[in-house]
Design an enzyme around this catalytic site. Structure first.
Site, PDB file in Angstrom:
ATOM      1  N   LYS A  20      34.297  42.802  33.255  1.00 35.74           N
ATOM      2  CA  LYS A  20      34.284  44.227  32.931  1.00 35.74           C
ATOM      3  C   LYS A  20      35.695  44.727  32.674  1.00 35.74           C
ATOM      4  CE  LYS A  20      36.164  45.546  37.035  1.00 35.74           C
ATOM      5  NZ  LYS A  20      37.439  46.300  37.182  1.00 35.74           N
ATOM      6  N   ALA A 114      42.121  37.090  39.181  1.00 36.12           N
ATOM      7  CA  ALA A 114      42.998  38.189  39.612  1.00 36.12           C
ATOM      8  C   ALA A 114      43.529  38.957  38.412  1.00 36.12           C
ATOM      9  CB  ALA A 114      44.154  37.654  40.465  1.00 36.12           C
ATOM     10  N   ASP A 154      32.538  45.536  42.777  1.00 38.15           N
ATOM     11  CA  ASP A 154      32.294  45.163  41.378  1.00 38.15           C
ATOM     12  C   ASP A 154      31.057  44.286  41.188  1.00 38.15           C
ATOM     13  OD1 ASP A 154      34.493  46.565  40.519  1.00 38.15           O
ATOM     14  OD2 ASP A 154      35.818  44.821  40.396  1.00 38.15           O
TER      15      ASP A 154
END
EC number: 2.7.1.148
Length: 320
Positions: A20, A114, A154
């Site tokens: 996303k 990350a 998330d």
């Protein structure tokens, strides 16, 4: 784990789940519990993680990274034990499934690690759906989303996909009706940024500058309107990420990438989430492809994507 009735037969369920970008991210002040309230618009984009969940006769959960992964993982430390979010997802599913087995999870990594795009969360979402199918758990999407929320803010969105508004710490999701395609170029980095460190940096910058902010309780309706209509120019005027300045403080080169992207034709750009992935907005698929090619000639890792796309989906279910 509970044994499956009858003779064991190995089976593999393969699921893909999207990464996303945060089209907007308003960050509130540091709360007493150590978290920050946010108001964000999430957009699922066409860069997918895949998880292949294979039943095994031995009890337990094992994890490996597929050689088909497109990321350079040579210097990336991805835990393959209970610290891995996909492992945690499988463990949760085993607890709620009557006929769970041992399971091996092979993860194909495509979303930056990350990188502010929720790659680990996509792995977890894919694992929830794969194990639900593998063990015939029969959970609804709402029930899976409830489990997903236990794994991180998330994860429910990667399960849901599309476009959504996230409030609270990002876990209070409301689907947004925005089906018009938007075309982006993602510029990924060969390093990661720690999300907690980015938030701490934002707090430090605000304190040093005497900036006080209110708790966000809604997103700018102009953002949702632009996404619904597919108006890239209107969207370019309302893109916002409160974490961007903190990410640039930690990785100053991001400012140069944003500038280069716009000089090469992007309408607008922003750091996605906590970074360091940069998302550059364009007018069309052709414009995105051209921009990605131009940026690659400058030595950047650039990829044309689009969104919104569906959330986690089963792509194969095979008896071995």
């Amino acid at each position: 784990m509970n044994a499956v009735r009858g003779r064991f037969a190995a089976r593999t369920v393969r699921v893909k789940a999207p990464g996303k970008i945060n089209v907007s991210l308003d960050v509130g002040p540091l709360r007493e519990d150590g978290y920050h309230s946010v108001a964000s618009v999430y957009l699922a984009v066409s860069l997918y993680e895949e998880v292949a969940a294979t039943s095994t006769p031995a009890e337990g959960i094992t994890v490996s990274i597929s050689p088909a992964s497109t990321l350079d993982l040579a210097d990336v430390d991805i835990p393959l034990d209970e610290r891995n979010l996909a492992y945690k997802a499988a463990a949760i599913m085993a607890d709620v499934s009557e006929y769970s087995t041992g399971v091996h999870l092979e993860i194909t990594k495509r979303v930056p690690v990350a990188g502010g795009m929720g790659g680990g969360s996509a792995d977890a979402a894919a694992t929830l759906l794969a194990c639900d199918a593998l063990w015939n758990s029969g959970l609804s999407r709402d029930e899976l989303a409830h489990l997903a929320a236990e794994l991180g803010a998330d994860v429910p969105f990667s399960l849901l996909g599309g476009t959504a508004v996230g409030l609270g710490v990002g876990d209070e999701l409301s689907p947004a009706l925005a089906k018009a395609q938007m075309d982006w170029v993602l510029v990924t980095a060969d390093y990661g940024l720690s999300t907690p460190e980015v938030f701490r940096t934002l707090d430090r910058l605000r304190l040093a500058e005497g900036i006080t902010v209110e708790e966000p309780d809604a997103v700018d309706p102009k953002i949702l309107q632009a996404l619904r209509s597919g108006d890239a120019d209107a969207l370019s005027r309302v893109l916002i990420n409160d974490l961007q300045r903190a990410s640039i403080e930690l990785a100053p080169g991001l400012r140069d990438i944003l500038g280069l992207g716009e000089s090469c034709g992007a309408i607008a750009g922003l750091v996605s989430g906590s970074g360091p992935t940069v998302a550059l907005l364009t007018h069309s698929p052709a414009a995105a492809a051209s921009l990605a090619e131009d940026l690659s000639h400058h030595g950047l890792n650039a990829l044309a994507v689009h969104g919104p796309v569906h959330g986690a989906r089963i792509i194969s279910d095979t008896l071995l």
